[in-house]
Write a protein that holds these residues in place. Structure first.
Motif, PDB file in Angstrom:
ATOM      1  N   VAL A  12       3.103   2.264   0.191  1.00 41.39           N
ATOM      2  CA  VAL A  12       3.427   3.508   0.893  1.00 41.39           C
ATOM      3  C   VAL A  12       4.761   4.093   0.435  1.00 41.39           C
ATOM      4  O   VAL A  12       4.979   5.299   0.509  1.00 41.39           O
ATOM      5  CB  VAL A  12       3.447   3.259   2.423  1.00 41.39           C
ATOM      6  N   THR A  13       5.673   3.239  -0.051  1.00 44.36           N
ATOM      7  CA  THR A  13       7.034   3.701  -0.324  1.00 44.36           C
ATOM      8  C   THR A  13       7.313   3.858  -1.819  1.00 44.36           C
ATOM      9  O   THR A  13       6.495   3.540  -2.671  1.00 44.36           O
ATOM     10  CB  THR A  13       8.049   2.728   0.291  1.00 44.36           C
ATOM     11  N   SER A  28       8.068   6.728  -3.643  1.00 49.80           N
ATOM     12  CA  SER A  28       7.400   7.847  -4.314  1.00 49.80           C
ATOM     13  C   SER A  28       8.161   8.336  -5.546  1.00 49.80           C
ATOM     14  O   SER A  28       9.323   8.726  -5.467  1.00 49.80           O
ATOM     15  CB  SER A  28       7.231   9.017  -3.330  1.00 49.80           C
ATOM     16  N   HIS A  84      12.729  12.051   3.670  1.00 47.77           N
ATOM     17  CA  HIS A  84      12.624  10.627   3.993  1.00 47.77           C
ATOM     18  C   HIS A  84      13.113   9.769   2.827  1.00 47.77           C
ATOM     19  O   HIS A  84      12.937  10.129   1.661  1.00 47.77           O
ATOM     20  CB  HIS A  84      11.182  10.262   4.341  1.00 47.77           C
ATOM     21  N   HIS A 101      11.248   8.983  -0.271  1.00 46.57           N
ATOM     22  CA  HIS A 101      10.986  10.112  -1.170  1.00 46.57           C
ATOM     23  C   HIS A 101      12.257  10.602  -1.873  1.00 46.57           C
ATOM     24  O   HIS A 101      12.166  11.178  -2.959  1.00 46.57           O
ATOM     25  CB  HIS A 101      10.349  11.267  -0.401  1.00 46.57           C
ATOM     26  N   HIS A 149       4.839  17.472   9.229  1.00 45.42           N
ATOM     27  CA  HIS A 149       5.438  16.155   9.018  1.00 45.42           C
ATOM     28  C   HIS A 149       6.849  16.065   9.606  1.00 45.42           C
ATOM     29  O   HIS A 149       7.035  15.478  10.661  1.00 45.42           O
ATOM     30  CB  HIS A 149       5.434  15.809   7.531  1.00 45.42           C
ATOM     31  N   ASP A 184       4.040  14.395   2.213  1.00 51.22           N
ATOM     32  CA  ASP A 184       3.435  13.812   3.411  1.00 51.22           C
ATOM     33  C   ASP A 184       2.959  14.943   4.311  1.00 51.22           C
ATOM     34  O   ASP A 184       3.740  15.848   4.647  1.00 51.22           O
ATOM     35  CB  ASP A 184       4.438  12.939   4.161  1.00 51.22           C
ATOM     36  N   GLU A 190      -1.426  12.052  -0.347  1.00 53.79           N
ATOM     37  CA  GLU A 190      -0.958  10.876   0.395  1.00 53.79           C
ATOM     38  C   GLU A 190      -2.102  10.239   1.177  1.00 53.79           C
ATOM     39  O   GLU A 190      -3.055  10.916   1.567  1.00 53.79           O
ATOM     40  CB  GLU A 190       0.171  11.268   1.349  1.00 53.79           C
ATOM     41  N   THR A 208      -1.465   7.528   3.707  1.00 56.46           N
ATOM     42  CA  THR A 208      -0.846   6.610   4.664  1.00 56.46           C
ATOM     43  C   THR A 208      -1.836   6.125   5.717  1.00 56.46           C
ATOM     44  O   THR A 208      -1.941   4.938   5.996  1.00 56.46           O
ATOM     45  CB  THR A 208       0.351   7.294   5.358  1.00 56.46           C
ATOM     46  N   HIS A 221       2.172  11.486  10.399  1.00 57.91           N
ATOM     47  CA  HIS A 221       1.200  11.624   9.304  1.00 57.91           C
ATOM     48  C   HIS A 221      -0.175  12.021   9.834  1.00 57.91           C
ATOM     49  O   HIS A 221      -0.631  11.511  10.856  1.00 57.91           O
ATOM     50  CB  HIS A 221       1.050  10.302   8.547  1.00 57.91           C
ATOM     51  N   HIS A 251       0.575   6.800  -2.050  1.00 50.33           N
ATOM     52  CA  HIS A 251       1.262   6.643  -0.765  1.00 50.33           C
ATOM     53  C   HIS A 251       0.360   5.995   0.293  1.00 50.33           C
ATOM     54  O   HIS A 251       0.219   6.478   1.411  1.00 50.33           O
ATOM     55  CB  HIS A 251       1.741   8.016  -0.272  1.00 50.33           C
TER      56      HIS A 251
END
Length: 442
Positions: free
Chosen positions: A12-13, A15, A62, A65, A152, A173, A197, A199, A386, A410
């Motif tokens: 997920v992290t 990016s 975030h 990102h 988001h 996102d 994405e 998620t 999300h 993601h």
């Protein structure tokens, strides 16, 4: 033209999506890997040369990102970093906080091995930012691009680029369409390729009534004379929770108890939300009223005074995954009591204390020691920032025509596979799961 994901591919992290065209490199997002088992990847040798990147496009603020940006600047990047105005303001807070945490941890361990960057690197990075308006077309070399509302969090955008006669969209996102604070994501403009994405690609959000859920937890806390402990993400979840808490207090005045926000970063983020109130769904007056539902603590002596208070109370603090921040101290102090309820409010990444609690752990390692957890643990699923799989599908279908190809990023492995099948059965698109480091010809 080639697309290569160097992060958020199978996870997920982290990016980082590199777009190569006519000998030029463009990067979409530059985030840190987060969570146990992947954080070490932040120290890996760069898979591309930073000084050869012409420009970076940042979808939102975030850390997963934007958190790697100072590393690129340290490594020679000297181009422009394009993003929306609100994202620029929020990214400054997040990056400076990231540097502060790293400097503190390096000092505590008396080594700089894991120190990716310091405050001076962040300040240099901020000089490269170039802000853009929503829905306006800009040019960079032979590429044209535009940012469009993604919901988001404040300032979040999906990015549309056109080059070599083709169109490519990066979702960033995507938020839920009926968020209390953020507007619905703008319709997807017809695009040849979509980097999407994933998620929550394996689930549909609960249809629970958020106000009733919070009210139910409060009734129990009040009856037990305990504490409702709410871990929140300083960006977006804090402000949204305060909005819902205001509604709870309005509908159920008998549940109005002392509520506190103990998060310096949350306080700073909230000030940015005030500055960009015109990007929110509620009016400025309504938003300011929501913020009155809790007292924001500014000094450590206020925190100690709060803990000495008798009777039930609400403590709201970051981080949302209980992976750092002041929430760690509150969980350590109050998690051992049965009268405490820990109300999780968003995605809990692998390797975090929040994920452990969500999965039923009754003993955790926190602040350097093992601790028993007797507190009740509950999850407020409706507060997610999300979109779920159906909402993502709905968003893709707002385009006049399905994308030729969709690249899934993601997402964790358990969500990517089902999401690919779900999209393939509902769209006339080729759907692929991006693998880290594998180039895709467009």
């Amino acid at each position: 033209m080639e697309l290569t994901s160097y992060g958020a591919a199978g996870v997920v992290t982290g990016s980082k999506h590199l777009l190569t065209s006519k000998g030029l490199n463009f990067l979409v997002d530059s985030g840190l890997f987060q969570g146990e088992g992947v954080e070490k990847k932040n120290e890996d040798v760069l898979p591309f040369k930073a000084h050869e990147i012409k420009a970076i496009f940042l979808t939102h603020a975030h850390l997963d990102h934007c958190g790697y940006l100072p590393v690129l600047v340290k490594s020679g990047f000297h181009g422009k970093i394009y993003c929306t105005k609100a994202t620029r303001s929020l990214a400054e807070i997040i990056l400076l906080d990231s540097a502060k945490i790293q400097e503190y941890e390096a000092k505590e361990s008396q080594t700089k091995k894991h120190l990716l960057y310091e405050e001076e690197d962040v300040l240099r990075t901020l000089d490269f930012f170039d802000t853009c308006d929503f829905d306006k077309t800009y040019h960079c070399e032979h590429l044209t691009f535009s940012f469009h509302t993604a919901g988001h969090v404040l300032g979040a955008a999906f990015l549309r680029v056109e080059l070599e006669g083709k169109s490519l969209t990066f979702s960033g996102d995507i938020g839920q369409p009926y968020d209390m604070l953020m507007p619905s994501p703008a319709p997807l403009i017809q695009t040849d390729y979509l980097v999407l994405e994933s998620t929550y690609g394996d689930r549909i959000h609960s249809k629970e009534n958020t106000i009733n859920h919070i009210a139910s937890e409060l009734k129990e806390v009040i009856a037990n004379g305990g504490t409702l402990l709410v871990p929140v993400f300083a960006l977006a979840r804090l402000q949204l929770f305060l909005a819902y808490l205001h509604e709870v207090f309005t509908i159920y005045p008998e549940l109005k108890i002392a509520a506190f926000v103990d998060s310096p970063m949350g306080s700073a983020m909230t000030k940015v939300y005030k500055d960009f109130h015109y990007l929110l769904r509620p009016t400025e007056k309504e938003f300011l009223t929501y913020l009155e539902s809790a007292k924001i603590l500014e000094f450590s002596k206020e925190t100690e005074k709060m803990h000495k208070m008798t009777g039930p109370k609400i403590i709201i603090a970051s981080s949302g995954m209980i992976s750092g921040g002041r929430i760690m101290n509150h969980v350590e102090r109050l998690g051992k009591y049965e009268s405490t309820t820990i109300l999780l409010t968003g995605y809990q990444g692998k390797g975090t204390i929040g994920r452990e609690l969500l999965e039923g752990a009754r003993e955790i390692r926190i602040n350097g020691h093992r601790q028993k957890i007797r507190a009740k643990v509950s999850m407020l699923e409706s507060l997610s920032a999300h979109a779920d799989k159906e909402q993502l599908l709905d968003w893709v279908q707002t385009a006049s025509k399905n994308p030729h190809k969709i690249f899934l990023v993601h997402g964790e492995p358990e969500s990517l596979g089902p999401f690919k099948e779900f999209l393939s059965s509902n769209l006339e698109s080729i759907v692929e799961i991006n693998a880290e480091g594998k180039s895709q010809s467009l």
